[in-house]
Scaffold this motif. Structure first.
Motif, PDB file in Angstrom:
ATOM      1  N   LYS A  35      -0.551  10.351   2.130  1.00  0.00           N
ATOM      2  CA  LYS A  35      -0.788   9.980   3.515  1.00  0.00           C
ATOM      3  C   LYS A  35      -0.031  10.883   4.474  1.00  0.00           C
ATOM      4  CE  LYS A  35      -0.695   5.975   6.617  1.00  0.00           C
ATOM      5  NZ  LYS A  35      -0.383   4.527   6.741  1.00  0.00           N
ATOM      6  N   HIS A  36       1.209  11.247   4.103  1.00  0.00           N
ATOM      7  CA  HIS A  36       2.023  12.103   4.967  1.00  0.00           C
ATOM      8  C   HIS A  36       3.126  12.730   4.129  1.00  0.00           C
ATOM      9  CE1 HIS A  36       3.012  13.374   9.078  1.00  0.00           C
ATOM     10  NE2 HIS A  36       4.281  13.357   8.692  1.00  0.00           N
ATOM     11  N   ILE A  37       3.596  13.896   4.565  1.00  0.00           N
ATOM     12  CA  ILE A  37       4.700  14.586   3.899  1.00  0.00           C
ATOM     13  C   ILE A  37       5.914  14.568   4.831  1.00  0.00           C
ATOM     14  CG2 ILE A  37       5.534  16.812   3.058  1.00  0.00           C
ATOM     15  CD1 ILE A  37       2.705  17.365   2.068  1.00  0.00           C
ATOM     16  N   TYR A  38       7.066  14.190   4.254  1.00  0.00           N
ATOM     17  CA  TYR A  38       8.302  14.091   5.011  1.00  0.00           C
ATOM     18  C   TYR A  38       9.402  14.908   4.341  1.00  0.00           C
ATOM     19  CZ  TYR A  38       6.438   9.901   7.386  1.00  0.00           C
ATOM     20  OH  TYR A  38       5.693   9.027   8.130  1.00  0.00           O
ATOM     21  N   TRP A  39      10.475  15.148   5.109  1.00  0.00           N
ATOM     22  CA  TRP A  39      11.741  15.632   4.583  1.00  0.00           C
ATOM     23  C   TRP A  39      12.739  14.476   4.665  1.00  0.00           C
ATOM     24  CZ3 TRP A  39      12.436  20.044   2.001  1.00  0.00           C
ATOM     25  CH2 TRP A  39      11.462  21.042   2.133  1.00  0.00           C
ATOM     26  N   TYR A  40      13.291  14.072   3.531  1.00  0.00           N
ATOM     27  CA  TYR A  40      14.199  12.935   3.440  1.00  0.00           C
ATOM     28  C   TYR A  40      15.632  13.456   3.361  1.00  0.00           C
ATOM     29  CZ  TYR A  40      16.227   8.684   1.213  1.00  0.00           C
ATOM     30  OH  TYR A  40      16.991   7.586   0.895  1.00  0.00           O
ATOM     31  N   PRO A  41      16.458  13.282   4.415  1.00  0.00           N
ATOM     32  CA  PRO A  41      17.856  13.734   4.365  1.00  0.00           C
ATOM     33  C   PRO A  41      18.686  12.740   3.548  1.00  0.00           C
ATOM     34  CG  PRO A  41      17.388  12.704   6.488  1.00  0.00           C
ATOM     35  CD  PRO A  41      16.094  12.703   5.716  1.00  0.00           C
ATOM     36  N   ALA A  42      18.667  12.926   2.249  1.00  0.00           N
ATOM     37  CA  ALA A  42      19.197  11.922   1.321  1.00  0.00           C
ATOM     38  C   ALA A  42      20.716  11.941   1.216  1.00  0.00           C
ATOM     39  CB  ALA A  42      18.580  12.123  -0.066  1.00  0.00           C
ATOM     40  N   PHE A  43      21.333  13.057   1.544  1.00  0.00           N
ATOM     41  CA  PHE A  43      22.800  13.195   1.483  1.00  0.00           C
ATOM     42  C   PHE A  43      23.233  13.954   2.727  1.00  0.00           C
ATOM     43  CE2 PHE A  43      26.510  15.809   0.519  1.00  0.00           C
ATOM     44  CZ  PHE A  43      27.395  14.886  -0.002  1.00  0.00           C
ATOM     45  N   ILE A  44      24.106  13.344   3.548  1.00  0.00           N
ATOM     46  CA  ILE A  44      24.527  13.960   4.800  1.00  0.00           C
ATOM     47  C   ILE A  44      26.034  13.807   4.971  1.00  0.00           C
ATOM     48  CG2 ILE A  44      24.182  14.098   7.293  1.00  0.00           C
ATOM     49  CD1 ILE A  44      21.645  12.588   7.040  1.00  0.00           C
ATOM     50  N   GLN A  96       4.532  10.354   1.305  1.00  0.00           N
ATOM     51  CA  GLN A  96       4.188   8.942   1.470  1.00  0.00           C
ATOM     52  C   GLN A  96       2.799   8.746   0.878  1.00  0.00           C
ATOM     53  OE1 GLN A  96       4.481   7.325   5.452  1.00  0.00           O
ATOM     54  NE2 GLN A  96       2.992   5.727   5.000  1.00  0.00           N
ATOM     55  N   MET A  97       2.719   7.892  -0.127  1.00  0.00           N
ATOM     56  CA  MET A  97       1.482   7.693  -0.862  1.00  0.00           C
ATOM     57  C   MET A  97       0.780   6.422  -0.391  1.00  0.00           C
ATOM     58  SD  MET A  97       1.752  10.353  -2.793  1.00  0.00           S
ATOM     59  CE  MET A  97       0.352  10.109  -3.914  1.00  0.00           C
ATOM     60  N   ASP A  98      -0.528   6.479  -0.324  1.00  0.00           N
ATOM     61  CA  ASP A  98      -1.363   5.300  -0.121  1.00  0.00           C
ATOM     62  C   ASP A  98      -2.270   5.225  -1.336  1.00  0.00           C
ATOM     63  OD1 ASP A  98      -2.980   3.253   0.655  1.00  0.00           O
ATOM     64  OD2 ASP A  98      -3.515   4.088   2.604  1.00  0.00           O
ATOM     65  N   GLY A  99      -1.816   4.454  -2.334  1.00  0.00           N
ATOM     66  CA  GLY A  99      -2.486   4.504  -3.625  1.00  0.00           C
ATOM     67  C   GLY A  99      -2.227   5.844  -4.274  1.00  0.00           C
ATOM     68  N   ASP A 100      -3.296   6.561  -4.614  1.00  0.00           N
ATOM     69  CA  ASP A 100      -3.159   7.893  -5.226  1.00  0.00           C
ATOM     70  C   ASP A 100      -3.271   9.019  -4.207  1.00  0.00           C
ATOM     71  OD1 ASP A 100      -2.896   6.823  -7.795  1.00  0.00           O
ATOM     72  OD2 ASP A 100      -5.069   6.730  -8.072  1.00  0.00           O
ATOM     73  N   ASP A 101      -3.410   8.680  -2.946  1.00  0.00           N
ATOM     74  CA  ASP A 101      -3.623   9.687  -1.910  1.00  0.00           C
ATOM     75  C   ASP A 101      -2.342   9.927  -1.116  1.00  0.00           C
ATOM     76  OD1 ASP A 101      -6.358   9.856  -2.540  1.00  0.00           O
ATOM     77  OD2 ASP A 101      -6.808   8.134  -1.249  1.00  0.00           O
ATOM     78  N   THR A 133       0.802  -1.230   0.000  1.00  0.00           N
ATOM     79  CA  THR A 133       0.000   0.000   0.000  1.00  0.00           C
ATOM     80  C   THR A 133       0.834   1.280   0.000  1.00  0.00           C
ATOM     81  OG1 THR A 133      -0.138  -0.062   2.421  1.00  0.00           O
ATOM     82  CG2 THR A 133      -1.916  -1.120   1.185  1.00  0.00           C
ATOM     83  N   ILE A 134       2.109   1.214   0.438  1.00  0.00           N
ATOM     84  CA  ILE A 134       2.893   2.431   0.641  1.00  0.00           C
ATOM     85  C   ILE A 134       3.940   2.585  -0.454  1.00  0.00           C
ATOM     86  CG2 ILE A 134       4.544   3.591   2.161  1.00  0.00           C
ATOM     87  CD1 ILE A 134       3.153   2.265   4.514  1.00  0.00           C
ATOM     88  N   SER A 135       4.045   3.805  -0.983  1.00  0.00           N
ATOM     89  CA  SER A 135       5.141   4.175  -1.870  1.00  0.00           C
ATOM     90  C   SER A 135       5.486   5.623  -1.600  1.00  0.00           C
ATOM     91  CB  SER A 135       4.767   3.966  -3.338  1.00  0.00           C
ATOM     92  OG  SER A 135       3.683   4.812  -3.695  1.00  0.00           O
ATOM     93  N   PHE A 136       6.595   6.077  -2.195  1.00  0.00           N
ATOM     94  CA  PHE A 136       7.073   7.424  -1.917  1.00  0.00           C
ATOM     95  C   PHE A 136       7.276   8.182  -3.217  1.00  0.00           C
ATOM     96  CE2 PHE A 136       8.154   4.765   1.651  1.00  0.00           C
ATOM     97  CZ  PHE A 136       7.671   5.513   2.712  1.00  0.00           C
ATOM     98  N   LYS A 137       6.860   9.447  -3.219  1.00  0.00           N
ATOM     99  CA  LYS A 137       6.829  10.247  -4.435  1.00  0.00           C
ATOM    100  C   LYS A 137       7.509  11.599  -4.207  1.00  0.00           C
ATOM    101  CE  LYS A 137       3.596  11.811  -8.019  1.00  0.00           C
ATOM    102  NZ  LYS A 137       2.181  11.786  -8.465  1.00  0.00           N
ATOM    103  N   ALA A 138       8.314  12.013  -5.182  1.00  0.00           N
ATOM    104  CA  ALA A 138       8.960  13.325  -5.115  1.00  0.00           C
ATOM    105  C   ALA A 138       7.914  14.426  -5.250  1.00  0.00           C
ATOM    106  CB  ALA A 138       9.997  13.447  -6.220  1.00  0.00           C
ATOM    107  N   LEU A 139       8.054  15.452  -4.436  1.00  0.00           N
ATOM    108  CA  LEU A 139       7.092  16.549  -4.436  1.00  0.00           C
ATOM    109  C   LEU A 139       7.575  17.775  -5.189  1.00  0.00           C
ATOM    110  CD1 LEU A 139       5.634  16.554  -0.805  1.00  0.00           C
ATOM    111  CD2 LEU A 139       4.422  16.061  -2.928  1.00  0.00           C
TER     112      LEU A 139
END
Length: 316
Positions: A108-117, A101-106, A55-61
């Protein structure tokens, strides 16, 4: 994090402490630099979306990444026995990706991903990687002292600048930020003012958010109000560095305890990225090699606690 995990073996001389940690007098400078949404999404698919969920996937905003330089004066764990072992200073240089954080097309939550540290001491590196899954590397850096003019920032890493059989690892400047013109600065009364001012500056930039204006407001609201919602990708390789013995997506909030001051800069800055093959930020995030003008330069001074990593999903 996993209910069927083995007890973590602690041995004499172990430098891995236990969360949470409290951070005092964090002095953060931030800038928004332009990348490429397609490349950012590819990066998410290669990291966060490697953890399979029905159910969960992640999408660039956004095509924009947030770059921060943060000097934290005093850090130590708060639990026993680690709180009695001492404290340390840490500086973090981070590229953050706004992620949904996507639940299908919706959403679910917005995060900040520290991808490079990158950090300046090995204790912060070991604990960050082992406990939370922060993708940390050691660096040298330059940034202003608290209260000084934000004239110059840079990061230098030991790296292979150009991949070849004859290349020796050496210090390489990856990027810098320079103030190129002096205009005005504005002290803000709180986070609400930062959100309002930031929204007014960023709303006219089409590449900043691919969703409606409410999403942009949520992105800014998640900065320091009341916590920075961090999304983490934690993994460990097997002995061949081919397969993962563990992979998970986690959430660890940076919970704000006190804000000492917020400042918005209207100076003009230049961000300059160099090509370093070992850290190909153009390939990773679409940040082009060369110079660009970053958006919404700001400074926040605050105290916060870094909570434990909470499991969202894992590969069994």
């Amino acid at each position: 994090m996993s209910t069927n995990a083995n007890l973590y073996a602690r041995f004499p001389g172990q430098v891995v402490a236990a969360p949470p940690c409290r951070m005092l007098n964090a002095n953060m400078y931030g800038f928004f630099v332009k990348g490429d949404t397609t490349k950012i999404q590819t990066y998410l698919d290669q990291t966060l979306n490697q953890v399979k969920s029905a159910t969960i996937s992640f999408k660039a905003l956004s095509a924009y990444c947030m770059l921060t330089f943060t000097d934290i004066e005093n850090i130590k764990p708060t639990g026993q026995p680690y709180c009695n072992q001492g404290w340390f200073q840490e500086t973090d240089v981070i590229i953050w990706l706004p992620v949904a954080q996507m639940d299908g097309d919706d959403i679910k939550h917005i995060y900040w991903y520290p991808a490079f540290i990158c950090v300046n001491n090995v204790y912060a590196l070991i604990n960050g990687r082992e406990i939370w899954g922060f993708n940390k590397y050691l660096c040298d850096y330059q940034m202003p002292e608290t209260g000084a003019q934000p004239n110059f920032f840079n990061i230098t890493l030991d790296a292979f600048k150009t991949f070849s059989p004859d290349t020796k690892m050496s210090p390489c400047e990856l990027f810098n930020v320079k103030q190129v013109s002096t205009q005005s600065e504005k002290e803000l009364g709180g986070v609400a003012e930062l959100i309002k001012e930031g929204f007014e500056i960023l709303k006219d930039h089409d590449d900043f958010a691919h969703f409606d204006l409410d999403i942009l407001k949520q992105l800014l609201s998640n900065l320091f109000h009341p916590q920075i919602d961090q999304l983490l990708f934690k993994q460990f390789p097997d002995g061949t560095a081919t397969n993962a013995v563990y992979q998970a997506v986690c959430h660890s909030p940076s919970v704000i305890q006190k804000i000492h001051g917020i400042k918005l800069y209207f100076h003009t800055f230049e961000f300059t990225l160099s090509q370093v093959d070992m850290f190909p930020l153009e390939q990773m995030f679409g940040i082009k090699v060369g110079t660009q003008t970053p958006l919404l330069p700001f400074n926040v001074r605050f105290d916060f606690n870094q909570d434990e990593a909470i499991l969202i999903a894992e590969n069994k």
